[in-house]
Design a protein around this motif. Sequence first.
Motif, PDB file in Angstrom:
ATOM      1  N   VAL A  12     -14.472  -9.891  20.843  1.00 30.11           N
ATOM      2  CA  VAL A  12     -14.533 -10.729  21.989  1.00 30.11           C
ATOM      3  C   VAL A  12     -15.909 -11.222  22.032  1.00 30.11           C
ATOM      4  CG1 VAL A  12     -14.992 -10.514  24.722  1.00 30.11           C
ATOM      5  CG2 VAL A  12     -13.180  -9.421  23.709  1.00 30.11           C
ATOM      6  N   PHE A  13     -17.056 -10.586  21.438  1.00 32.12           N
ATOM      7  CA  PHE A  13     -18.149 -11.061  21.343  1.00 32.12           C
ATOM      8  C   PHE A  13     -18.319 -12.038  20.363  1.00 32.12           C
ATOM      9  CE2 PHE A  13     -22.140 -11.147  18.880  1.00 32.12           C
ATOM     10  CZ  PHE A  13     -22.969 -11.406  19.816  1.00 32.12           C
ATOM     11  N   GLY A  14     -17.512 -12.165  18.992  1.00 27.52           N
ATOM     12  CA  GLY A  14     -17.278 -12.921  18.236  1.00 27.52           C
ATOM     13  C   GLY A  14     -16.743 -14.397  18.819  1.00 27.52           C
ATOM     14  N   TRP A  15     -15.608 -14.120  19.552  1.00 26.43           N
ATOM     15  CA  TRP A  15     -14.981 -15.466  20.106  1.00 26.43           C
ATOM     16  C   TRP A  15     -16.021 -16.147  21.089  1.00 26.43           C
ATOM     17  CZ3 TRP A  15     -13.632 -16.370  25.321  1.00 26.43           C
ATOM     18  CH2 TRP A  15     -12.662 -17.426  25.393  1.00 26.43           C
ATOM     19  N   VAL A  16     -16.695 -15.255  21.811  1.00 31.19           N
ATOM     20  CA  VAL A  16     -17.582 -16.052  22.811  1.00 31.19           C
ATOM     21  C   VAL A  16     -18.846 -16.732  22.136  1.00 31.19           C
ATOM     22  CG1 VAL A  16     -19.318 -15.449  24.558  1.00 31.19           C
ATOM     23  CG2 VAL A  16     -17.110 -14.606  24.701  1.00 31.19           C
ATOM     24  N   ALA A  17     -19.100 -16.097  20.945  1.00 30.80           N
ATOM     25  CA  ALA A  17     -20.427 -16.664  20.177  1.00 30.80           C
ATOM     26  C   ALA A  17     -19.927 -17.970  19.713  1.00 30.80           C
ATOM     27  CB  ALA A  17     -20.761 -15.734  19.133  1.00 30.80           C
ATOM     28  N   ILE A  18     -18.564 -17.908  19.036  1.00 32.08           N
ATOM     29  CA  ILE A  18     -18.151 -19.219  18.345  1.00 32.08           C
ATOM     30  C   ILE A  18     -17.860 -20.142  19.287  1.00 32.08           C
ATOM     31  CG2 ILE A  18     -15.919 -20.385  17.343  1.00 32.08           C
ATOM     32  CD1 ILE A  18     -15.978 -17.561  15.620  1.00 32.08           C
ATOM     33  N   GLU A  19     -17.407 -19.782  20.722  1.00 33.74           N
ATOM     34  CA  GLU A  19     -17.361 -20.866  21.838  1.00 33.74           C
ATOM     35  C   GLU A  19     -18.518 -21.299  22.163  1.00 33.74           C
ATOM     36  OE1 GLU A  19     -14.698 -22.260  23.505  1.00 33.74           O
ATOM     37  OE2 GLU A  19     -13.366 -21.211  21.703  1.00 33.74           O
ATOM     38  N   TYR A  20     -19.617 -20.580  22.314  1.00 31.01           N
ATOM     39  CA  TYR A  20     -20.920 -21.013  22.693  1.00 31.01           C
ATOM     40  C   TYR A  20     -21.603 -22.093  21.562  1.00 31.01           C
ATOM     41  CZ  TYR A  20     -25.960 -20.692  23.993  1.00 31.01           C
ATOM     42  OH  TYR A  20     -27.186 -21.036  24.128  1.00 31.01           O
ATOM     43  N   CYS A  21     -21.174 -21.671  20.385  1.00 30.03           N
ATOM     44  CA  CYS A  21     -21.796 -22.534  19.288  1.00 30.03           C
ATOM     45  C   CYS A  21     -21.221 -24.013  19.115  1.00 30.03           C
ATOM     46  CB  CYS A  21     -21.688 -21.981  18.031  1.00 30.03           C
ATOM     47  SG  CYS A  21     -22.854 -20.578  17.703  1.00 30.03           S
ATOM     48  N   LEU A  22     -19.930 -23.917  19.564  1.00 27.39           N
ATOM     49  CA  LEU A  22     -19.111 -25.166  19.578  1.00 27.39           C
ATOM     50  C   LEU A  22     -18.909 -25.906  20.802  1.00 27.39           C
ATOM     51  CD1 LEU A  22     -16.431 -23.931  17.135  1.00 27.39           C
ATOM     52  CD2 LEU A  22     -18.394 -25.491  16.460  1.00 27.39           C
ATOM     53  N   ARG A  23     -19.792 -25.506  22.030  1.00 24.61           N
ATOM     54  CA  ARG A  23     -19.375 -26.209  23.431  1.00 24.61           C
ATOM     55  C   ARG A  23     -19.765 -27.494  23.480  1.00 24.61           C
ATOM     56  NH1 ARG A  23     -24.474 -23.574  23.359  1.00 24.61           N
ATOM     57  NH2 ARG A  23     -26.082 -24.767  24.426  1.00 24.61           N
ATOM     58  N   HIS A  24     -20.676 -28.093  22.563  1.00 28.64           N
ATOM     59  CA  HIS A  24     -20.968 -29.481  22.592  1.00 28.64           C
ATOM     60  C   HIS A  24     -20.211 -30.585  21.719  1.00 28.64           C
ATOM     61  CE1 HIS A  24     -24.151 -28.855  25.681  1.00 28.64           C
ATOM     62  NE2 HIS A  24     -24.566 -27.874  24.861  1.00 28.64           N
ATOM     63  N   GLN A  25     -19.318 -29.699  21.258  1.00 28.09           N
ATOM     64  CA  GLN A  25     -18.834 -30.497  20.311  1.00 28.09           C
ATOM     65  C   GLN A  25     -17.444 -31.274  20.578  1.00 28.09           C
ATOM     66  OE1 GLN A  25     -20.010 -31.049  16.999  1.00 28.09           O
ATOM     67  NE2 GLN A  25     -21.454 -29.637  17.517  1.00 28.09           N
ATOM     68  N   THR A  26     -17.062 -32.306  20.222  1.00 31.60           N
ATOM     69  CA  THR A  26     -15.811 -32.962  20.606  1.00 31.60           C
ATOM     70  C   THR A  26     -14.924 -33.056  19.508  1.00 31.60           C
ATOM     71  OG1 THR A  26     -16.584 -35.166  19.944  1.00 31.60           O
ATOM     72  CG2 THR A  26     -16.964 -34.492  22.214  1.00 31.60           C
ATOM     73  N   ALA A  27     -13.431 -33.566  19.821  1.00 35.50           N
ATOM     74  CA  ALA A  27     -12.643 -33.496  18.669  1.00 35.50           C
ATOM     75  C   ALA A  27     -13.010 -34.495  17.585  1.00 35.50           C
ATOM     76  CB  ALA A  27     -11.152 -33.911  19.306  1.00 35.50           C
ATOM     77  N   GLU A  28     -13.616 -35.648  17.987  1.00 32.18           N
ATOM     78  CA  GLU A  28     -14.093 -36.655  17.196  1.00 32.18           C
ATOM     79  C   GLU A  28     -15.150 -36.242  15.998  1.00 32.18           C
ATOM     80  OE1 GLU A  28     -16.161 -41.179  17.262  1.00 32.18           O
ATOM     81  OE2 GLU A  28     -14.847 -40.510  19.199  1.00 32.18           O
ATOM     82  N   SER A  29     -16.101 -35.447  16.788  1.00 28.14           N
ATOM     83  CA  SER A  29     -17.132 -35.069  15.982  1.00 28.14           C
ATOM     84  C   SER A  29     -16.739 -33.997  14.926  1.00 28.14           C
ATOM     85  CB  SER A  29     -18.362 -34.472  16.783  1.00 28.14           C
ATOM     86  OG  SER A  29     -17.970 -33.240  17.475  1.00 28.14           O
ATOM     87  N   LEU A  30     -15.724 -32.892  15.381  1.00 29.09           N
ATOM     88  CA  LEU A  30     -15.318 -32.108  14.466  1.00 29.09           C
ATOM     89  C   LEU A  30     -14.763 -32.672  13.532  1.00 29.09           C
ATOM     90  CD1 LEU A  30     -14.324 -29.427  17.023  1.00 29.09           C
ATOM     91  CD2 LEU A  30     -16.393 -29.100  15.507  1.00 29.09           C
ATOM     92  N   ASN A  31     -13.568 -33.820  13.783  1.00 29.74           N
ATOM     93  CA  ASN A  31     -13.091 -34.339  12.864  1.00 29.74           C
ATOM     94  C   ASN A  31     -13.644 -35.159  11.810  1.00 29.74           C
ATOM     95  OD1 ASN A  31     -10.720 -35.795  11.512  1.00 29.74           O
ATOM     96  ND2 ASN A  31     -10.747 -37.384  12.648  1.00 29.74           N
ATOM     97  N   ASP A  32     -15.183 -35.810  12.310  1.00 33.56           N
ATOM     98  CA  ASP A  32     -15.936 -36.544  11.201  1.00 33.56           C
ATOM     99  C   ASP A  32     -16.710 -35.271  10.442  1.00 33.56           C
ATOM    100  OD1 ASP A  32     -15.489 -38.745  12.344  1.00 33.56           O
ATOM    101  OD2 ASP A  32     -17.290 -38.814  13.739  1.00 33.56           O
ATOM    102  N   ALA A  33     -16.739 -34.117  11.061  1.00 36.68           N
ATOM    103  CA  ALA A  33     -17.535 -33.198   9.845  1.00 36.68           C
ATOM    104  C   ALA A  33     -16.838 -32.656   8.961  1.00 36.68           C
ATOM    105  CB  ALA A  33     -18.114 -31.996  10.923  1.00 36.68           C
ATOM    106  N   SER A  34     -15.280 -32.692   9.238  1.00 37.20           N
ATOM    107  CA  SER A  34     -14.361 -32.322   8.452  1.00 37.20           C
ATOM    108  C   SER A  34     -14.291 -33.178   7.101  1.00 37.20           C
ATOM    109  CB  SER A  34     -13.158 -32.189   8.900  1.00 37.20           C
ATOM    110  OG  SER A  34     -12.493 -33.520   9.234  1.00 37.20           O
ATOM    111  N   LEU A  35     -14.841 -34.435   7.285  1.00 37.13           N
ATOM    112  CA  LEU A  35     -14.699 -35.438   6.083  1.00 37.13           C
ATOM    113  C   LEU A  35     -15.894 -35.677   5.378  1.00 37.13           C
ATOM    114  CD1 LEU A  35     -12.580 -38.126   8.075  1.00 37.13           C
ATOM    115  CD2 LEU A  35     -11.787 -36.596   6.355  1.00 37.13           C
ATOM    116  N   ILE A  36     -17.034 -34.916   5.816  1.00 38.13           N
ATOM    117  CA  ILE A  36     -18.451 -35.023   5.345  1.00 38.13           C
ATOM    118  C   ILE A  36     -18.365 -34.723   3.896  1.00 38.13           C
ATOM    119  CG2 ILE A  36     -20.518 -33.978   5.210  1.00 38.13           C
ATOM    120  CD1 ILE A  36     -20.608 -33.945   8.366  1.00 38.13           C
TER     121      ILE A  36
END
Length: 73
Positions: A12-36
């Motif tokens: 649960v702590f790991g899931w909450v930590a990941i959600e907290y780190c990715l809270r400002h990311q959009t699908a478009e920004s994550l897609n762009d990051a995968s192509l870097i």
Amino acid sequence: MAEILLNILGVVFGWVAIEYCLRHQTAESLNDASLIPFADDPEVARRVEAATGKTINAVAPQELRKGWGNLEV
């Protein structure tokens, strides 16, 4: 019983930590990051664009300046 509870709390702590780190990311920004990883090689970027249909903003590698290549130390 305590080990199971600690394991559940750890997940649960790991899931909450990941959600907290990715809270400002959009699908478009994550897609762009995968192509870097392909952005610095124009030839690979063209192949990935052809295979996936996604646009990659490729940046041509810098040319070596005269006297700056193959330095022996």
